[in-house]
Design a protein around this motif. Structure first.
Motif, short mmCIF file in Angstrom:
data_model
loop_
_atom_site.label_atom_id
_atom_site.label_comp_id
_atom_site.label_asym_id
_atom_site.label_seq_id
_atom_site.Cartn_x
_atom_site.Cartn_y
_atom_site.Cartn_z
N ARG A 18 -10.06 41.69 -16.92
CA ARG A 18 -9.41 41.06 -18.09
C ARG A 18 -9.87 39.61 -18.23
O ARG A 18 -10.44 39.03 -17.31
N LEU A 19 -9.57 39.04 -19.43
CA LEU A 19 -9.77 37.60 -19.64
C LEU A 19 -8.67 36.84 -18.90
O LEU A 19 -7.60 37.38 -18.64
N GLY A 20 -8.93 35.56 -18.63
CA GLY A 20 -7.86 34.69 -18.14
C GLY A 20 -7.05 34.17 -19.30
O GLY A 20 -7.44 34.28 -20.47
N ARG A 21 -5.89 33.61 -18.98
CA ARG A 21 -5.04 32.97 -19.99
C ARG A 21 -5.05 31.46 -19.77
O ARG A 21 -5.16 31.00 -18.62
N PRO A 22 -4.90 30.67 -20.85
CA PRO A 22 -4.87 29.21 -20.68
C PRO A 22 -3.83 28.76 -19.65
O PRO A 22 -4.08 27.83 -18.88
N ASP A 23 -2.68 29.44 -19.59
CA ASP A 23 -1.64 28.98 -18.65
C ASP A 23 -2.07 29.16 -17.19
O ASP A 23 -1.50 28.55 -16.29
N GLU A 24 -3.11 30.00 -16.97
CA GLU A 24 -3.56 30.19 -15.58
C GLU A 24 -4.43 29.03 -15.09
O GLU A 24 -4.89 29.03 -13.94
N LEU A 25 -4.62 28.03 -15.96
CA LEU A 25 -5.34 26.81 -15.55
C LEU A 25 -4.38 25.63 -15.39
O LEU A 25 -4.80 24.52 -15.06
N GLN A 26 -3.10 25.87 -15.64
CA GLN A 26 -2.16 24.74 -15.67
C GLN A 26 -1.89 24.13 -14.30
O GLN A 26 -1.82 22.92 -14.16
N ALA A 27 -1.77 24.95 -13.26
CA ALA A 27 -1.39 24.42 -11.95
C ALA A 27 -2.50 23.55 -11.37
O ALA A 27 -2.24 22.48 -10.79
N ILE A 28 -3.75 23.97 -11.54
CA ILE A 28 -4.86 23.17 -10.99
C ILE A 28 -4.94 21.83 -11.73
O ILE A 28 -5.25 20.79 -11.14
N ALA A 29 -4.63 21.85 -13.04
CA ALA A 29 -4.66 20.61 -13.82
C ALA A 29 -3.61 19.62 -13.31
O ALA A 29 -3.89 18.43 -13.12
N VAL A 30 -2.40 20.13 -13.06
CA VAL A 30 -1.32 19.25 -12.55
C VAL A 30 -1.68 18.74 -11.16
O VAL A 30 -1.51 17.55 -10.85
N TYR A 31 -2.22 19.60 -10.32
CA TYR A 31 -2.62 19.19 -8.97
C TYR A 31 -3.65 18.05 -9.03
O TYR A 31 -3.51 17.01 -8.38
N LEU A 32 -4.69 18.24 -9.85
CA LEU A 32 -5.76 17.23 -9.90
C LEU A 32 -5.28 15.92 -10.53
O LEU A 32 -5.80 14.85 -10.21
N ALA A 33 -4.32 16.01 -11.44
CA ALA A 33 -3.81 14.80 -12.09
C ALA A 33 -3.00 13.94 -11.13
O ALA A 33 -2.98 12.72 -11.24
N GLY A 34 -2.34 14.56 -10.17
CA GLY A 34 -1.33 13.86 -9.38
C GLY A 34 -1.83 13.32 -8.05
O GLY A 34 -2.98 13.51 -7.65
N ASP A 35 -0.90 12.67 -7.34
CA ASP A 35 -1.29 11.95 -6.13
C ASP A 35 -1.45 12.86 -4.91
O ASP A 35 -1.99 12.43 -3.90
N THR A 36 -0.99 14.12 -4.98
CA THR A 36 -1.20 15.00 -3.82
C THR A 36 -2.67 15.38 -3.69
O THR A 36 -3.08 15.89 -2.64
N SER A 37 -3.48 15.10 -4.72
CA SER A 37 -4.92 15.41 -4.63
C SER A 37 -5.74 14.16 -4.33
O SER A 37 -6.93 14.11 -4.63
N ASP A 38 -5.11 13.14 -3.71
CA ASP A 38 -5.82 11.88 -3.46
C ASP A 38 -7.09 12.02 -2.61
O ASP A 38 -7.97 11.16 -2.67
N PHE A 39 -7.18 13.09 -1.81
CA PHE A 39 -8.39 13.29 -0.98
C PHE A 39 -9.39 14.19 -1.70
O PHE A 39 -10.44 14.53 -1.17
N THR A 40 -9.06 14.58 -2.93
CA THR A 40 -9.89 15.53 -3.68
C THR A 40 -10.69 14.78 -4.73
O THR A 40 -10.13 14.31 -5.72
N THR A 41 -11.98 14.66 -4.51
CA THR A 41 -12.85 14.08 -5.54
C THR A 41 -14.25 14.65 -5.40
O THR A 41 -14.66 15.04 -4.30
N GLY A 42 -14.95 14.74 -6.52
CA GLY A 42 -16.30 15.30 -6.50
C GLY A 42 -16.31 16.81 -6.36
O GLY A 42 -17.35 17.41 -6.06
N SER A 43 -15.17 17.44 -6.62
CA SER A 43 -15.09 18.90 -6.47
C SER A 43 -15.08 19.60 -7.81
O SER A 43 -14.57 19.07 -8.80
N ASP A 44 -15.61 20.83 -7.80
CA ASP A 44 -15.54 21.67 -8.99
C ASP A 44 -14.69 22.89 -8.64
O ASP A 44 -14.96 23.56 -7.63
N PHE A 45 -13.66 23.16 -9.43
CA PHE A 45 -12.74 24.26 -9.15
C PHE A 45 -13.04 25.43 -10.08
O PHE A 45 -12.76 25.35 -11.27
N VAL A 46 -13.61 26.48 -9.52
CA VAL A 46 -13.94 27.67 -10.31
C VAL A 46 -12.71 28.57 -10.37
O VAL A 46 -12.22 29.03 -9.35
N ILE A 47 -12.20 28.78 -11.60
CA ILE A 47 -11.01 29.62 -11.79
C ILE A 47 -11.46 30.73 -12.74
O ILE A 47 -11.33 30.62 -13.96
#
Ligand code: NDP
Length: 258
Positions: free
Chosen positions: A222-251
């Motif tokens: 099946r295709l993915g849905r836009p809402d299935e990208l929401q959690a990774i977006a919130v994670y990358l926006a926030g401070d719990t991802s402070d050690f995460t940079t230069g990464s590409d997240f394949v969903i």
């Protein structure tokens, strides 16, 4: 504080280009639900205004609409000025606007090729650069670019050489900026979605006829849905991802695994 509380974005300020509809709208809604104020940036100001009102009314954060073409530096700079005038800072930038053209490489004109590169790659450069120049002064910020599984694989059967090249470019642009800004508090990551059921796919007559073929190739069928990208977006926006940079997240539901 528990992880769910630490993932919240209360008081942050985000913008999303291509935020009026599709993946951008889902991302803008998600960061707003997590507490961020948000600027919906799009060419289509009527749709952007509708999305901003919907978010402000249903979620209660401040949401504004800004008309800007990401390929025009003056419009990108004006967009940043409006955000700073309205909110006084910028914490999170989603450089998401993009288009696709399906034209065989042997027939594509230089103008068509340049248009795809201009919006998908130069547009991401101009918006992430403008955001970074604010964030570098602040000493903190998170930039998230929308790439694609097409930056990793060649999709078939449709011919889309410019799109694939632009998205591979976004992934390397992301890593390059991440290295330059790493010690200065500004993180840069990308999200690479697989086929997602948005207007870009569902409303394009030449693409919607291919959905059955893609689903037959897709491990999840099946295709993915836009809402299935929401959690990774919130994670990358926030401070719990402070050690995460230069990464590409394949969903992509494992679409690009083989
Ligand atoms: P949509 O076409 O649904 O939304 C894209 C939005 O970007 C539209 O609102 C469009 O405005 C806006 N936009 C286009 N050009 C510009 C520009 N020059 N300046 C500002 N805004 C612009 O697409 P999706 O939500 O599907 O795609 C969003 C991103 O995700 C794109 O980068 C796309 O390549 C990527 N992606 C999408 C996948 C999918 O399967 N849907 C898969 C992988 C990646 P307007 O309508 O006025 O043109």
């Amino acid at each position: 504080m528990g992880i769910m509380e630490r993932m919240r974005l209360d008081g942050k300020v985000s913008f999303v280009t291509g935020g009026a509809r599709g993946i951008g709208k889902a991302i803008a809604t998600a960061v707003a639900e997590a507490g961020s104020h948000v600027a919906i940036v799009d060419m289509d100001i009527d749709e952007a205004t509708k999305t901003a009102h919907e978010i402000a009314d249903t979620i209660g954060v401040k949401a504004i609409a800004i008309q800007a073409d990401v390929t025009v530096k003056e419009e990108v700079d004006a967009m940043i000025s409006t955000i700073l005038d309205t909110f006084g800072k910028l914490d999170v930038a989603f450089c998401n606007a993009g288009i696709c053209m399906n034209i065989p490489a042997s027939e594509m004109t230089a103008e068509q090729f340049r248009k795809v590169i201009d919006i998908n790659l130069t547009g991401v450069f101009l918006t992430s650069q403008a955001a970074a120049n604010v964030m570098l002064k602040q000493g903190k910020g998170s930039i998230i670019n929308t790439a694609s599984m097409s930056g990793h694989i060649v999709n078939v059967p449709q011919p889309q050489c410019a799109y694939n090249a632009s998205k591979a470019g976004v992934i390397q642009l992301t890593k390059s900026m991440a290295i330059e800004f790493a010690k200065k508090g500004v993180r840069v990551n990308s999200i690479s979605p697989g086929y997602i059921g948005t207007d870009l796919v569902l409303e394009a007559p030449h693409l919607k006829v291919l959905i059955d073929q893609w689903n037959a190739m897709a491990p999840l069928g099946r295709l993915g849905r836009p809402d299935e990208l929401q959690a990774i977006a919130v994670y990358l926006a926030g401070d719990t991802s402070d050690f995460t940079t230069g990464s590409d997240f394949v969903i992509d539901g494992a679409f690009s695994c083989f």
